[in-house]
Enzyme design. Structure first.
Site, short mmCIF file in Angstrom:
data_model
loop_
_atom_site.label_atom_id
_atom_site.label_comp_id
_atom_site.label_asym_id
_atom_site.label_seq_id
_atom_site.Cartn_x
_atom_site.Cartn_y
_atom_site.Cartn_z
N GLN A 36 0.84 -1.21 0.00
CA GLN A 36 0.00 0.00 0.00
C GLN A 36 0.87 1.26 0.00
OE1 GLN A 36 -2.06 -1.41 3.53
NE2 GLN A 36 -4.02 -1.38 2.46
N ARG A 73 -16.45 8.39 3.86
CA ARG A 73 -15.74 8.04 5.09
C ARG A 73 -14.27 8.08 4.66
NH1 ARG A 73 -11.75 4.04 6.45
NH2 ARG A 73 -11.91 3.57 8.66
N ASP A 84 -10.53 7.50 4.87
CA ASP A 84 -9.63 6.55 5.52
C ASP A 84 -8.32 7.24 5.90
OD1 ASP A 84 -9.09 3.67 6.07
OD2 ASP A 84 -7.48 3.95 4.61
N GLU A 91 -0.08 14.00 6.23
CA GLU A 91 1.32 13.97 6.69
C GLU A 91 2.24 14.40 5.55
OE1 GLU A 91 2.77 9.95 7.34
OE2 GLU A 91 3.62 10.62 9.23
N GLU A 114 -11.67 9.15 9.65
CA GLU A 114 -11.02 8.25 10.59
C GLU A 114 -9.71 8.92 11.02
OE1 GLU A 114 -9.00 3.83 10.70
OE2 GLU A 114 -8.62 5.20 9.06
C1 NOJ Z 1 -8.19 1.90 8.13
C2 NOJ Z 1 -9.16 0.86 7.71
O1 NOJ Z 1 -10.26 0.88 8.58
C3 NOJ Z 1 -8.42 -0.48 7.75
O2 NOJ Z 1 -9.30 -1.55 7.55
C4 NOJ Z 1 -7.33 -0.44 6.73
O3 NOJ Z 1 -6.53 -1.60 6.85
C5 NOJ Z 1 -6.42 0.78 6.90
N1 NOJ Z 1 -7.13 1.99 7.16
C6 NOJ Z 1 -5.57 0.99 5.65
O4 NOJ Z 1 -6.36 1.51 4.61
#
Ligand code: NOJ
Length: 550
Positions: A168, A198, A200, A207, A242
């Site tokens: 990633q 939402r 992520d 950053e 988040e």
């Molecule tokens: C937060 C997500 O809720 C989680 O499931 C994911 O692995 C990480 N971000 C990376 O995208």
């Protein structure tokens, strides 16, 4: 309903691939979900949050995207998605999607190109270092499974940064082209009709990564830019972020322009989540009281999103080691129930020993606290987990619709299912399913429908102010109130096992024919507020008064 729909929303989150399979290939799909919208409408859901819907190699359950402008072909087509938005809208349900732009999959064509040559037009879309960064082994999000945040790429002959798994790679958000692309992605989905995102991993999106600096600076202004952009495209779209950070950092995510939030609209309340778990483990509401006291005041238009379970582990990292151990002892006693040295990979019902009274108590408490409640699929019927599955997959098993094979989730051969259904023990689909609970008025599902219906008749919970009632209480009892233009609600929740009596006589002058709107049992009316009965694990939602001017 107030002006801001998200303040009074009930959010339901699901993975399309484990919800309902319409074509028998073993993978849930959009058409399957469309077929279940009436179920969600009846439950009282007003907003769906879909986990990543894009094409993906699915190494991280879709949080590793290869094309931001499409839906995973396993789920259907963009046409199916547009139909979903239309059908949801017909039922008064908004749809928000996960926006995963901190990183892409390493199979995304941008990264494939970027790593292939320093001259690639996408080279600068990612974060590189010529030399081995000194902080290479710091900042891992998945300890135990992830060993570094910088990985050397042989074809690129350079190190690339990845806050999460090494497949990633992080996008370089300081690059104006990447910033423009993120806005384009948002515009695309807003144009199709989503009600927001939402977002992520927001602390990492902003950053400004500096190789060797494990505490790189953050660019909050990018959030202001995104908010402006989104609001121009769709005035009522919402950003739900988040950001699992320390409380004193949270206000910056909301922003403040003359007292109004000008960055994200909503943040998940991770602090409250950890404290709720601690309070339930100790049977003592004090941690919740502390959480309410310690969370910063919100600017106008800012809102918390509360949750007991989401799609990840229960994250206990904001608790002290001692507090974490108390929660582990109660809710994750075995080593294989725990994950990443900080969390629990279990569903809520099994954590509470499938004790119906405690499950109701906990959800009644969550839904009555300030903020917009978020509910994870399957929690409304009390689904369990499958600890034989790796990592977080334990709580990502197919929805249990009926007694039929594969829990009514799919007609495929069982071995073709995206994940096995739970077919053994107390939580097997033969015992826990929608069909069974639909015909039982005493079921957990029926309770959730009633509870959510009651919540919707008490808009002061979402849009008003919610405060702890700070008077002496019997052990285990939390009393709080919600005040709004429509009136006042008072809530009693007993986290302990003892039957007790609560004195709220100080509120008597405000009481105008008080009534129980939701309770664990029939308390025979409210009467005077000086001797309110409350059972062990009991709860009462009392309407104190209604504002007669409305
Ligand atoms: C937060 C997500 O809720 C989680 O499931 C994911 O692995 C990480 N971000 C990376 O995208």
């Amino acid at each position: 309903m107030g002006d801001r729909w998200y303040s009074e929303a009930v959010v339901y989150c699901l993975d399309i691939d484990t919800f309902a399979d319409s074509d028998g290939d073993g993978v849930g799909d959009i058409r399957g979900l469309i077929g279940r919208l009436d179920y969600l409408a009846r439950l009282g859901v007003t907003c769906l949050w879909l986990h990543p819907i894009h094409p993906s190699p699915n190494k991280d359950d879709g949080y590793d995207v290869t094309d931001f402008y499409n839906v995973d072909p396993r789920f259907g087509t963009l046409g199916d998605f547009a139909e979903l938005l239309h059908q949801a809208q017909n039922r008064g349900i908004r749809v928000i999607i996960d926006l995963v732009v901190n990183h892409t999959s390493d199979e995304h064509p941008w990264f494939v190109s970027a790593r292939s040559s320093p001259d690639s037009p996408y080279r600068d879309w990612y974060v590189w270092s010529e030399h081995e960064p000194a902080d290479r082994h710091q900042g891992m999000v998945f300890p135990g499974e992830q060993h570094e945040t910088w990985t050397y790429d042989r074809s690129a002959k350079a190190w690339y940064y990845h806050r999460f798994y090494k497949y990633q790679p992080d996008l370089n958000m300081t690059n104006p082209q990447v910033r423009a692309e993120v806005k384009k992605i948002m515009s695309f989905w807003l144009q199709l009709g989503v009600a927001g995102f939402r977002m992520d991993a927001v602390p990492f999106i902003i950053e400004r990564t500096e190789p060797g600096n494990a505490n790189s600076p953050k660019d909050f202004e990018f959030l202001t830019e995104l908010r402006q952009h989104v609001q121009w495209r769709r005035g009522d779209a919402v950003l739900l972020a988040e950001a699992n950070v320390e409380p004193d950092e949270l206000p910056q995510f909301f922003g403040d322009a003359g007292g109004s939030a000008n960055r994200v609209h909503m943040l998940f309340d991770f602090m409250l989540n950890g404290r709720l778990m601690l309070a339930l483990a100790r049977q003592d509401p004090e941690p919740v009281v502390e959480a309410l006291r310690d969370t910063p005041a919100l600017p106008e238009g800012g809102q918390w999103a509360t949750f007991l379970r989401n799609h990840d582990e229960i994250d206990l990292s904001r608790l002290t080691a001692e507090q974490r151990n108390q929660v582990y002892e109660q809710f994750g006693p075995d080593e294989d129930m725990r994950i990443y040295d900080r969390g629990i990979r279990r569903r809520f019902a099994p954590m509470l020993g499938n004790d119906r009274r405690r499950i109701e108590l906990a959800y009644a408490l969550q839904f009555s606290l300030r903020g917009t409640p978020v509910l994870r699929y399957g929690e409304e019927i009390g689904m369990g987990e499958d600890l034989s599955l790796p990592g977080r997959e334990a709580i990502r098993t197919p929805m249990q619709w009926s007694y039929q094979p594969n829990a009514g989730f799919s007609d495929a051969d069982p071995e073709k299912l995206v994940r096995p259904v739970i077919d053994k023990g107390e939580f097997s689909y033969e015992k826990v399913n929608v069909t069974a609970q639909r015909s039982d008025r005493q079921s957990l599902l029926a309770w959730f429908e009633r509870m959510i219906g009651t919540l919707r008749e008490a808009p002061e919970i979402g849009s008003g102010s919610t405060t702890h009632i700070d008077v002496p209480m019997p052990p285990g009892v939390l009393a709080h109130r919600a005040d709004g233009p429509t009136g006042t609600m008072v809530f009693l929740h007993n986290l302990g096992t003892e039957d007790t009596m609560v004195d709220l006589s100080l509120l008597q002058p405000e009481a105008d024919l008080p009534i129980d709107t939701l309770a664990d049992r029939d308390y025979g009316g409210v009467g005077k507020l000086d001797a309110l009965k409350l059972s062990g694990y009991g709860y009462r939602w009392i309407r104190l008064c209604r504002n007669r001017t409305r």
